[in-house]
Design an enzyme around this catalytic site. Structure first.
Site, short mmCIF file in Angstrom:
data_model
loop_
_atom_site.label_atom_id
_atom_site.label_comp_id
_atom_site.label_asym_id
_atom_site.label_seq_id
_atom_site.Cartn_x
_atom_site.Cartn_y
_atom_site.Cartn_z
N HIS A 475 15.49 33.98 7.77
CA HIS A 475 16.33 35.09 8.20
C HIS A 475 17.80 34.80 7.93
CE1 HIS A 475 17.48 38.41 11.06
NE2 HIS A 475 18.59 37.67 11.12
N GLU A 476 18.28 33.68 8.42
CA GLU A 476 19.71 33.39 8.27
C GLU A 476 20.10 33.17 6.81
OE1 GLU A 476 21.73 34.01 10.52
OE2 GLU A 476 20.24 34.25 12.10
N HIS A 479 20.98 36.41 5.17
CA HIS A 479 22.41 36.69 5.31
C HIS A 479 23.20 35.87 4.28
CE1 HIS A 479 22.32 39.14 8.88
NE2 HIS A 479 21.79 38.20 9.65
N HIS A 482 23.20 37.36 0.94
CA HIS A 482 24.07 38.54 0.93
C HIS A 482 25.52 38.12 0.69
CE1 HIS A 482 24.73 42.71 3.07
NE2 HIS A 482 25.06 42.74 1.80
#
Length: 686
Positions: A475-476, A479, A482
């Site tokens: 998940h992290e 980010h 991104h």
């Protein structure tokens, strides 16, 4: 605030000479941050006043681009300070935080409420159609104009004075909440003297509990530090019901003990200040103010989305609670299911139904192997990027690791830091931050960090984690991707500088690859033998994917509804009792909060009181809907392929905030977001 020679020689005065301009943590001392930030504010205000007073007519270059270029020293210092105060704080840093908060609020007001500067921006915005701007420039001008209006640039002088006072008080109250909560969470560490009370923990977990107690000056005892959530990981393992109940109560009441760490008065102050600020800016509630710049656009849209989920989730909670009560009765427990029982009996049911024991999976999940051969491997398969560990880049804590990231053709892309282990001086949860944002204008490449709060193994023990921790890592790093793939000219629009109900979807989307067969086969290997995870165990994990969604999805939904309730109050009905308001708001949802309490109680809901998610926690569910639509598109078009990964990078991950969010989504999948994929993912039906 003149810049003195001593400050000019500090570690933030010039761009870092390290690769990618990484922060020189080997030279930064705690005492460096405040003077650097204060000097940075002074330098920035001088530059901004020069822009505002420019006698030449306003142009995009001499106003907007000039604003993008100014404030570099302040940015360097603030980004490092922001991460360190979240992840490795101490009394010195906390004192600096408290001292700087009102000064930073006043600094922001000095820029946004400068009538000359706003006049130049408004002049450009009024004649935007004649300026021959490209798409990114047009979006940037719109963003500046909107930001200044939302910051009060069009208010009267009297109202601006009121706004300045509100912003000062909000900044101080926000710091007060964060510092109280950090202290409350540390003080809430659950300690026992008799190891029998921790029956059910593995020998390694018990050893870690002994170490945690010793680290706190309680040698011979056993400690479970509180995580930031209501539920605590150990509750699914602890055999002694009284221990589970005591641990739950310690978590539930951590910030409600009537002591110096009690946050309830602070959150009542925060909601009153936010509501008054929203009113001053022309909005009835903080939710109205906040949602105007989000993908959802209005509180009605966000509430409608959440309300539509309440009934199917409540039905699933009723069914699952009944199943757990049957298990209790079969054991002749003689008690009714309570929230501290749910994780324990759900784990029992998981084992019975799927023959899956979390401790069975841990030997195959060594943290650094998961990172390098799982998280990084998936990114390589989708986007072609590669990674090399760097041991020469200084960090703010010795537990951290740093990696350099390269494009498929070997071109350097950026740096990624990883700080995974829980510490008492670290805020709860997991997050991504940026030390250096990407910008073609400034010539900077991205430097990002991922932070989590996983349980550190005892010395000499392997660094084994749960599959939920694996999801957090994926998940992290979603980010992180991104941020790493940002390809913008202007820093204001770069990378993750997007709406809250958009920013979470690349991270949630990246979670899918944790169970992608060829990715799982690459990282799920026994830490001692290197043997792959048996297919039978893999199959168990996959079959159990939708198990207990009534709890995990339900606790998040309850928290999102609670957040929206707080931030939907008007100035005429401000709460005076935090607990009473919370109970009423949760009761109105129809969710089974008696058995499945919200993931965060109001008094320790750091996302909405100490971070940027006020009226925005719904974003985690909204973006779950967004990403599931995109994942279904991937599955319909060949799944995990370089072609699909490149399309996602080109149309979404590299775009920052250079396009309308709904346009970006439609360009990727060809239709508007649909809620059905979200319900399918979680095994829920309407």
């Amino acid at each position: 605030m003149a810049i003195t020679p001593a400050i000019s020689a500090g570690p933030f005065a010039q761009r870092s000479s390290l690769p990618y301009e990484a922060p020189p943590f080997d030279r930064i001392r705690d005492a460096d941050y405040q003077p650097a930030i204060e000097a940075g504010m002074a330098e920035s205000l001088t530059e901004v006043r020069r822009i505002a007073s420019n006698p030449a007519p306003p142009t995009f270059d001499n106003t907007i681009v000039a604003l993008e270029r100014q404030g570099e020293m302040l940015g360097r210092a603030q980004r490092a300070f922001g991460q360190v105060t979240q992840a490795n704080t101490n009394p010195t840093l906390q004192a600096e935080q408290a001292a700087l908060a009102p000064k930073l609020a006043a600094y922001g007001d000095a820029i946004h409420l400068d009538p000359k500067l706003f006049g130049r921006i408004k002049s450009l915005h009024d004649r935007k159609a004649t300026l021959k701007l490209d798409a990114e420039q047009s979006m940037l001008l719109d963003q500046y104009y909107t930001d200044f209006v939302r910051a009060g640039a069009q208010l009267s002088a009297g109202d601006q004075a009121t706004l300045r006072a509100l912003n000062r008080d909000l900044s101080t109250a926000g710091i007060d909440f964060r510092q109280r909560l950090l202290a409350a969470t540390k003080a809430g560490t659950f300690v026992v003297s008799d190891p029998k009370l921790f029956a059910g923990l593995t020998p390694g977990e018990l050893e870690a509990a002994a170490r945690d107690a010793a680290d706190r000056g309680m040698a011979g005892k056993y400690a479970l530090p509180l995580q930031n959530t209501t539920g605590q990981p150990a509750m699914q393992s602890l055999n002694v019901r009284q221990t589970r109940q005591a641990l739950f109560n310690q978590s539930w009441t951590r910030a409600e003990k009537g002591d110096a760490n009690d946050t309830r008065a602070t959150i009542l102050k925060l909601i009153a200040l936010r509501t008054k600020k929203a009113n001053l800016l022309g909005y009835r509630t903080w939710a109205d103010y906040s949602l105007a710049e989000q993908m959802a656009k209005t509180p009605d849209a966000a509430r409608g989305f959440l309300n539509a989920l309440d009934a199917p989730v409540a039905a699933a909670q009723h069914t699952e609670a009944g199943e757990l009560q049957q298990l209790i009765d079969a054991d002749r427990g003689g008690f009714q299911l309570q929230p501290w029982d749910w994780p324990y009996y759900a784990e029992r049911l998981r084992r019975a139904r799927f023959n899956l024991d979390e401790n069975e999976t841990k030997p195959y999940l060594e943290i650094w192997n998961v990172l390098e051969n799982g998280v990084f491997f998936a990114a390589n398969q989708l986007y072609g990027i590669t990674f090399k560990r760097r041991t020469d880049i200084p960090t703010y804590h010795p537990d951290m690791r740093v990696y350099e990231v390269f494009e498929a053709n070997g071109t350097p892309l950026g740096l990624a830091y990883f700080d995974y282990w829980k510490r008492d001086n670290k805020s709860g949860g997991a997050w991504m931050n940026s030390f250096v944002p990407q910008s073609k204008l400034l010539g900077t490449r991205p430097v990002i960090s991922n932070t989590a709060n996983f349980t550190k193994p005892a010395p000499g023990q392997p660094a084994l984690i749960t599959f939920e921790d694996v999801r957090t890592m994926f998940h992290e790093f979603g980010h992180g991707l991104h941020g790493l793939f940002a390809n913008q000219t202007y820093p204001t629009l770069s990378g993750t500088a997007v709406a809250r109900d958009f920013v979470e979807f690349p991270s949630q989307f990246n979670e899918h690859w944790a169970l992608e067969p060829r990715v799982l086969a690459h990282y799920a290997r026994h830490y001692q033998t290197g043997a792959p995870m048996p297919q039978a165990l893999v199959d168990k994990i996959k079959r159990a994917e939708k198990f207990d969604q009534a709890y995990s999805f339900g606790e998040t939904l309850a928290a999102a509804q609670l957040d929206m309730a707080w931030h939907s109050v008007g100035v005429d009905n401000l709460p005076s009792d935090a607990d009473a308001f919370e109970a009423q708001a949760l009761g109105a949802t129809g969710l089974d909060v008696a058995h499945v309490p919200p993931r965060y109680r109001s008094s320790y809901f750091a996302h909405i009181w100490g971070s940027g998610y006020a009226a925005g926690y719904y974003a985690y569910l909204w973006t779950d809907m967004i990403q599931e639509n995109i994942y279904e598109w991937f599955q319909a078009h060949g799944g995990m392929t370089r072609e699909n990964g490149q399309r996602f990078r080109d149309l979404v991950l590299s775009r920052g905030h250079t396009q309308d969010y709904n346009t970006m989504f439609r360009n990727m999948v060809g239709h508007d977001p649909e809620v059905a994929p979200l319900l399918r993912k979680h095994g829920l039906t309407q």
